[in-house]
Design an enzyme around this catalytic site. Structure first.
Site, PDB file in Angstrom:
ATOM      1  N   ASP A  65       0.726  -1.215  -0.037  1.00  0.00           N
ATOM      2  CA  ASP A  65       0.151   0.035   0.011  1.00  0.00           C
ATOM      3  C   ASP A  65       0.890   1.317   0.024  1.00  0.00           C
ATOM      4  O   ASP A  65       2.198   1.042   0.203  1.00  0.00           O
ATOM      5  CB  ASP A  65      -1.072   0.113   1.231  1.00  0.00           C
ATOM      6  CG  ASP A  65      -0.075  -0.323   2.383  1.00  0.00           C
ATOM      7  OD1 ASP A  65       0.894   0.382   2.781  1.00  0.00           O
ATOM      8  OD2 ASP A  65      -0.756  -1.027   3.206  1.00  0.00           O
ATOM      9  N   ASP A  67       1.382   5.099   1.761  1.00  0.00           N
ATOM     10  CA  ASP A  67       0.842   6.096   2.716  1.00  0.00           C
ATOM     11  C   ASP A  67       1.289   7.422   2.541  1.00  0.00           C
ATOM     12  O   ASP A  67       2.376   7.650   1.762  1.00  0.00           O
ATOM     13  CB  ASP A  67       1.248   5.593   4.129  1.00  0.00           C
ATOM     14  CG  ASP A  67       0.704   4.230   4.689  1.00  0.00           C
ATOM     15  OD1 ASP A  67      -0.581   4.137   3.956  1.00  0.00           O
ATOM     16  OD2 ASP A  67       1.459   3.447   5.315  1.00  0.00           O
ATOM     17  N   ASP A 144      10.022   4.077  13.606  1.00  0.00           N
ATOM     18  CA  ASP A 144      10.683   3.021  13.965  1.00  0.00           C
ATOM     19  C   ASP A 144      12.110   2.428  13.394  1.00  0.00           C
ATOM     20  O   ASP A 144      13.139   2.552  14.157  1.00  0.00           O
ATOM     21  CB  ASP A 144       9.942   1.688  13.863  1.00  0.00           C
ATOM     22  CG  ASP A 144       9.243   1.289  12.480  1.00  0.00           C
ATOM     23  OD1 ASP A 144       9.847   1.977  11.565  1.00  0.00           O
ATOM     24  OD2 ASP A 144       8.448   0.494  12.366  1.00  0.00           O
TER      25      ASP A 144
END
Length: 422
Positions: A65, A67, A144
């Site tokens: 996907d 983002d 992260d």
């Protein structure tokens, strides 16, 4: 350490890779993502493709996907898109839905909370730290791993790297942004995700991150079981469960993900077999996963017990699976399907030619049990000759003829009495 302080690994200024020096083309980006990016830019907002989509495109992979990151607030995004819905109480996001089920997630750039941001009474606003808007650089330092913090700028088609992610992509290394001990304490599930990315991408794990997982492993027991359940299923969908389970067990993480669980060598081999099956295009179900996790333990218990009635075997299978299912809130239907796979393998292991064979072969669960037993054989947990014997018996087992319904006899109607007879 302060995650916004540059180190030898993190550049003091962002590295900007112009369009001529990277391989990403707009043709590779989802059409609806481009619509969102361009509309935000036209209205004066910064708009970047962010996260795993940029990483995968640079690695020559097809992103799952796309983002979008922006300096527009969630409410400002909603005003621009009639098909926008704001979601999340803790972390406000904008979801923009398009025809065909396409969904583009838009997140506002955030920053780390400071002591000055802390309200006098945090209980009145427990999520204050999650919705502090910031700059793109501040947002990059909240992410992260370095390889997930790259931005693609739709304005000039450049790649922006604030944290050294481009270098780590080149070196095929997974590195945590900031101090791994701190970042894993903030969100312990990052430890499992680190092992997942290493397995999926074929990267090496930075030694400081590896040491931090070993030291912080117990913290993952505090994560929500529902979230861990989904993360575990993602490992199987990405065909890396065997690799990750082995690494997690070696680092002392697995026993806290699944309380008290240890995977034997046969189980790890069985998970590898499932990964190969999934890679070949066969979908994976949670009941199959559940049966695979406990097949080695189940088989060892039955070998010690000897020949048992099928009803007692089914009871043993259910009893073995119940603690896991209760912890992860797994529905009883899934547990029952997993138990049927275990019992089916027990019946297959006893061999064909026994009483009730034809009834077993015609049972709806037989085909799934036979396919699961084949996986067990591939993992060295079953008898290949028995598997062949069962397949041979299928060609010799007469099919039961369909029963004919008895023909219903029509009752004769009594003739209506004539008026003269009344």
């Amino acid at each position: 350490m302060d995650t916004e302080q540059p180190t030898a690994e993190i550049p003091t200024e962002p590295v900007i890779l112009p369009r001529a020096e990277h391989t990403i083309s707009r043709k590779q980006i989802d059409e609806n993502s481009l619509k969102v990016l361009y509309r935000l830019r036209r209205h004066g907002y910064k708009a970047y493709l962010v996260g795993g989509g940029v990483r995968d495109l640079l690695l020559g992979r097809t992103p799952k996907d796309f983002d979008v990151g922006t300096d527009a607030t969630p409410n400002q995004v909603k005003k621009l898109f009639r098909n926008c819905f704001l979601v999340g109480r803790r972390f406000r996001l904008a979801h923009i839905r398009f025809a065909g089920g396409s969904l583009i997630e838009v997140a506002t750039f955030r920053r780390q909370a400071t002591e000055e941001d802390r309200p006098e009474d945090p209980s009145l606003n427990p999520f204050y730290a999650e919705n502090l808007f910031g700059t793109p650089r501040q947002d990059a330092f909240r992410r992260d791993f370095t390889i997930n913090a790259l931005f693609y700028d739709i304005e000039d088609f450049s790649i922006i790297d604030h944290v050294g992610g481009l270098r780590d992509l080149r070196d095929q290394r997974l590195r945590v942004i900031g101090d791994p001990l701190v970042r894993f304490a903030e969100d312990p599930v990052r430890m499992l995700r680190a092992l997942e990315f290493v397995a999926r991408l074929g990267f090496s794990l930075d030694e400081t991150a590896r040491e931090a997982i070993y030291l912080r492993s117990a913290l993952i027991a505090e994560a929500a079981p529902a979230r861990l359940r989904e993360e575990l299923m993602e490992l199987f969908r990405h065909k890396v469960a065997g690799h990750v389970f082995a690494n997690a067990q070696g680092l002392g993480l697995l026993e806290y993900i699944i309380p008290g669980y240890q995977a034997g060598p046969g189980t790890l081999a069985l998970l590898d077999a499932i990964d190969r099956r999934t890679a070949a295009g066969q979908p994976v179900t949670e009941s199959l996963v559940l049966a695979a996790l406990y097949y080695e333990i189940f088989s060892a218990g039955l070998v010690a017990a000897g020949d048992l009635p099928i009803g007692e075997v089914l009871g043993r299978a259910a009893k073995l699976l119940i603690p896991h299912c209760l912890h992860f809130h797994i529905a009883s239907g899934i547990r029952h399907q997993a138990a049927e796979l275990l019992v089916g393998c027990y019946r297959l292991q006893r061999g064909p030619g026994r009483r009730g064979q034809q009834r077993f072969v015609r049972h709806p669960s037989f085909a799934a049990a036979l396919a699961f037993y084949q996986l067990c054989c591939e993992a060295g947990q079953g008898d290949v000759e028995l598997l062949s014997a069962w397949r041979q018996s299928l060609t010799e087992t007469p099919k039961e003829a369909p029963r004919k319904r008895p023909r219903r006899r029509r009752r004769r109607r009594k003739p209506a009495s004539s008026p003269s007879q009344s």
